[in-house]
Write an enzyme that holds these catalytic residues in place. Structure first.
Site, PDB file in Angstrom:
ATOM      1  N   PRO A 366       0.825  -1.210   0.000  1.00 49.80           N
ATOM      2  CG  PRO A 366      -0.667  -1.552   1.722  1.00 49.80           C
ATOM      3  CD  PRO A 366       0.640  -2.025   1.207  1.00 49.80           C
ATOM      4  N   PRO A 367       0.281   2.397  -0.334  1.00 48.40           N
ATOM      5  CG  PRO A 367      -1.006   3.924  -1.531  1.00 48.40           C
ATOM      6  CD  PRO A 367      -1.082   2.583  -0.873  1.00 48.40           C
ATOM      7  CB  VAL A 369       4.337   0.343   3.333  1.00 42.71           C
ATOM      8  CG1 VAL A 369       2.882   0.212   3.699  1.00 42.71           C
ATOM      9  CG2 VAL A 369       4.556  -0.010   1.874  1.00 42.71           C
ATOM     10  N   GLY A 370       6.892   2.651   2.574  1.00 42.90           N
ATOM     11  CA  GLY A 370       8.335   2.828   2.484  1.00 42.90           C
ATOM     12  C   GLY A 370       8.996   2.098   1.340  1.00 42.90           C
ATOM     13  CE  LYS A 371       4.908   0.809  -2.958  1.00 41.18           C
ATOM     14  NZ  LYS A 371       4.071   1.440  -1.916  1.00 41.18           N
ATOM     15  CB  THR A 372      10.084   5.325  -3.126  1.00 38.60           C
ATOM     16  OG1 THR A 372       8.987   4.961  -3.970  1.00 38.60           O
ATOM     17  CG2 THR A 372      11.082   6.131  -3.930  1.00 38.60           C
ATOM     18  CB  SER A 690     -12.307 -13.227   1.850  1.00 37.13           C
ATOM     19  OG  SER A 690     -12.574 -11.851   1.697  1.00 37.13           O
ATOM     20  CE  LYS A 733      -8.974 -11.042   3.537  1.00 33.96           C
ATOM     21  NZ  LYS A 733      -9.601 -12.238   2.974  1.00 33.96           N
TER      22      LYS A 733
END
Length: 815
Positions: A366-367, A369-372, A690, A733
């Site tokens: 998700p946006p 979370v520190g990917k870049t 689900s 979840k």
């Protein structure tokens, strides 16, 4: 053959003359210069022996000097020679009039005329029957109007020709008269000649005519633009010559050859592959032969500069220290243990081999979370340059592969441009938002990325602008995405997926304390010694002012607090009134809370169950409500849910009907009621396999009027037999359940193995119970009320309805 044609009598023989890039049409009068001896002989023989008639056939390939039958088209035109003029150079100018289109086949007998062998052909003449109907008249009128429009652009059409065209009322004849005047390829003209249906032939003629109108209009615009540019260039040339004369008088004259010598010196000192060096030397040699004032001079010079500026073989020297790299990753990021471990493994292998060709890492999450930022930390820990390229909204293939040098303003692709900025051929290259590329008529950029990200192919990446093989195998490629399914499958296959799910509340607290708060205090000009923010205040911001998987909005809220403290510092002339931010003072700084902490129901409710859902933003709690009303068996499902959840709701209802005896329900209980299933927050799309057991639990609760425990959440798909099937996104979840103050979570038995991926803190705080069947779910989810209190609750008006659905009103339902 079509009914619109009749064939003439066979056996008619005529001499054959072949045409190069010219197609003759019936009813067309065309002058031609005839130079080949065989063609002149055919014309002479037609004049003397065949009453001035000759067959004109176009060659398929104009380069063939002596064409045979296979080199000619199967259909030609029978023509009459109107006039012949002999020229001093031995050629003749002949005026031909087309009469009929005809199929032909060669006759074995040939004759000799003045030493030249002339071919004879047996022709099958086609007679045309033009239709006369409204469709034909409409097409004729439309085509004649297009000719008038074309004549205004193309001034070569004589007024007599236009008058003749406007008087023709037959579609086939009109097409034959127009085609010789169109500037199209001879192959297109031949294709029209071979169309036997008059209406179809005129339609094709009209299409070519419209294309010529558009091309002619563009030609006029281009000529006008070029004329203006030439006038501007002439002015620039005059001024440049004056400037050169002034510099010459002052002793400051530029020497173009000295500039080229400097380029050659740069080339000799540059470390690059041999094929690139040879190409650059050839371009510099070409540049010496060009005048500096020409437009192509600038194009070639820019191309040479690009070759010389690229870091072909320049690799930045790095000293890999695993302990130092691990320390840097821990300093920059809290948590993210799995991505860190994979990065350290990559670095460990790189210390053992000189050149590593491995998988491309793809961080999915998700946006926020520190990917870049994790990619930046990798560059810092490895000592490499960091390059970031955002692919969001990129839809042109040339953005990746570059433009060909035939275009004005052509440039290399973003990959090559980024390497020029990095000035090393082994940076950490972050391709951001790889899931947000799109495609249109300009190509598919995701397909162009296949060569870039394939370790087996990127050793010879070919950019369209450079037109040279460039080695990308030394680059550490990292891609990021929010949504894995949006990445094309061939591209996804070339990458190693590492999922970054949301942070726990405790992790967010540590990130805010160690990273976000010091950063924002510095950016807003505040001294950390003057400002104190308690853990309770940070938790209040996390719980009531943000709801996200990452920490991006959390940083915004902390920045908002710091700005307000900065304002107080300025107004107080260096003193801050709210120097200590506590849980109670957060509201005065940020205003009314945006969210309610925890989404679960305050108390058990009938027909309301709590499910768990996965979204791009992380996990979410999903409330499912069921209401029963007297009716005729209608089932309504609302809440902007997708097809999968609608099917799950129907499957859950069918499961209950099939087990009505076990639930103590009448076999026809569904005939006298209407069932309304609703998932709140209808503006948010929801779908996924689900929510089956959640829907079934809500329906059973409403039918039996037994409340559902408000501290229990569940996830899993249901079958018609009541089996609980496995689901995905279990970690996200469970994070949502923990964030929503849920205490017990029911998960499919088959997902028990996935609990290893769940943090220990979550497993410790939650009671996670695996279930295999709805028989396992109901005792855990429904409130175990005494029989005498079974129908107690605030919605007493539904008690009679629930009683009426049971087989025997005197017996309480069992579950």
């Amino acid at each position: 053959m079509p009914d619109t044609y009749t064939t003439g009598t066979g056996g008619m023989q005529l001499p054959v003359m072949t045409l190069r890039e010219v197609v003759m049409f019936p009813r067309a009068i065309v002058p031609l210069f005839v130079g080949r001896k065989a063609s002149i002989a055919a014309v002479e023989h037609a004049l003397e022996q065949y009453n001035k008639r000759i067959l004109l056939v176009a060659q398929k390939e104009p380069e063939v000097e002596t064409p045979g039958q296979d080199d000619l088209f199967a259909m030609g035109a029978i023509c009459k020679i109107l006039q012949l003029l002999r020229l001093p150079d031995g050629t003749v100018k002949v005026l031909f009039e087309g009469q009929n289109r005809a199929y032909w086949r060669p006759v074995e007998d040939r004759f000799s005329f003045e030493g030249e062998s002339v071919a004879l052909a047996e022709v099958q003449m086609l007679q045309e029957n033009d239709p006369d109907n409204p469709e034909a008249r409409a097409l004729i009128r439309t085509t004649q109007e297009a000719v008038q429009k074309y004549s205004k652009i193309n001034k070569q059409l004589a007024q007599e020709t236009l008058m003749a065209i406007s008087s023709i009322d037959r579609p086939g004849r009109l097409a034959d008269v127009i085609m010789p005047h169109l500037k199209v390829e001879y192959t297109q003209k031949q294709a029209v000649l071979e169309v036997q249906d008059p209406l179809e032939r005129l339609e094709q003629t009209y299409a070519l005519l419209e294309g010529e109108i558009e091309v002619s209009s563009l030609e006029r615009q281009i000529k006008s633009r070029v004329k203006d540019q030439m006038q501007s260039n002439q002015r620039d040339y005059y001024l440049n010559e004056q400037l050169k004369a002034i510099k010459k008088e002052m002793g400051q004259e530029d020497d173009p050859q000295a500039e080229l010598d400097e380029l050659l010196e740069r080339l000799q000192a540059k470390d690059m592959p041999d094929h690139a060096r040879e190409k650059a030397e050839k371009e510099i040699k070409k540049l010496r032969q060009m005048p500096p004032s020409s437009a192509e001079y600038t194009v070639v010079r820019n191309y040479i500069d690009w070759i010389l500026d690229l870091p072909w073989n320049h690799l930045k020297q790095t000293e890999l220290d695993l302990q130092q790299a691990e320390q840097i990753l821990d300093e920059d990021h809290y948590g993210l243990e799995k991505p860190k471990q994979r990065i350290l493994e990559y670095l460990a292998v790189q210390t053992l081999v000189e050149k590593m060709q491995g998988s491309i890492l793809c961080f999915v999450g998700p946006p926020g979370v520190g990917k870049t930022s994790l990619s930046k930390s990798i560059a810092r820990s490895t000592g490499r340059e960091f390059v970031r390229l955002s692919l969001g909204g990129v839809r042109d293939e040339a953005e990746i592969r570059g433009h060909r040098r035939t275009y004005v303003g052509a440039l290399p692709g973003k990959i090559i441009q980024s390497l020029k900025r990095a000035q090393s051929n082994n940076p950490v290259f972050c391709l951001d938002e790889v899931d947000k590329m799109s495609m249109d008529f300009r190509g598919d950029p995701s397909a162009a990325l296949l060569e870039v990200l394939d370790p087996e192919q990127n050793v010879a990446f070919n950019d369209h602008y450079l037109d040279l093989d460039y080695d990308l195998s030394h680059i550490f490629f990292i891609t990021t995405a929010n949504y894995l399914e949006a990445i094309p499958a061939p591209l996804r296959d070339r990458m190693e997926i590492i999922k970054l799910s949301g942070y726990l509340e405790t992790e967010k607290l540590q990130i805010a304390r160690k990273f976000l708060l010091p950063k924002q205090l510095h950016k807003n000009g505040l001294d950390p010694e003057q400002v104190s923010v308690s853990d309770g205040a940070l938790l209040e911001v996390i719980r009531r002012y943000t709801r996200e998987a990452g920490v991006r909005n959390l940083e915004r809220q902390i920045a908002s607090i710091c700005r307000k403290l900065a304002k107080e510092k300025v107004e107080g002339k260096g003193e801050i009134r709210s120097s200590k931010v506590t849980k109670t003072s957060v509201g005065s700084l940020l205003g009314v809370p945006d969210y309610r902490y925890g989404q679960r129901e305050k108390e058990p409710q009938v027909g309301v169950a709590t499910g768990l859902a996965w979204t791009e933003m992380g996990g979410e709690l999903l409330l499912v409500e069921v209401a029963l009303m007297p009716g005729k068996g209608k089932v309504e499902i609302t809440g902007k849910i997708g097809d999968v959840m609608q099917e799950s709701a129907r499957a859950a209802l069918s499961y209950i009907r099939s087990r009505s005896d076990l639930f103590g329900l009448r076999s026809d209980f569904y005939e006298g009621i209407d069932v309304h299933v609703h998932v709140p927050e209808g503006a948010t799309p929801k779908d996924g396999p689900s929510a089956g057991i959640t829907l079934a639990t809500s329906l059973i609760s409403a039918l039996l009027h037994i409340p559902v425990r408000n501290d229990v959440a569940m996830t899993g798909e249901i079958t018609l037999r009541g089996r609980v099937l496995p689901i995905g996104g279990l970690r996200e979840k469970l994070l949502a359940a923990h964030r929503g103050l849920i205490r017990t979570v029911l998960i499919p038995k088959d997902n028990e193995k996935d609990l290893k991926e769940v943090p220990e803190a979550i497993r410790r705080d939650l009671e996670i119970l695996p279930v295999e069947h709805m028989d396992d779910v109901l005792p855990l989810a429904l409130l175990d009320s005494p029989a005498e209190n079974l129908f107690c609750g605030r919605d007493d008006e539904n008690i009679p309805l629930a009683r009426r659905l049971r087989k025997e009103e005197s017996l309480p339902p069992t579950h």
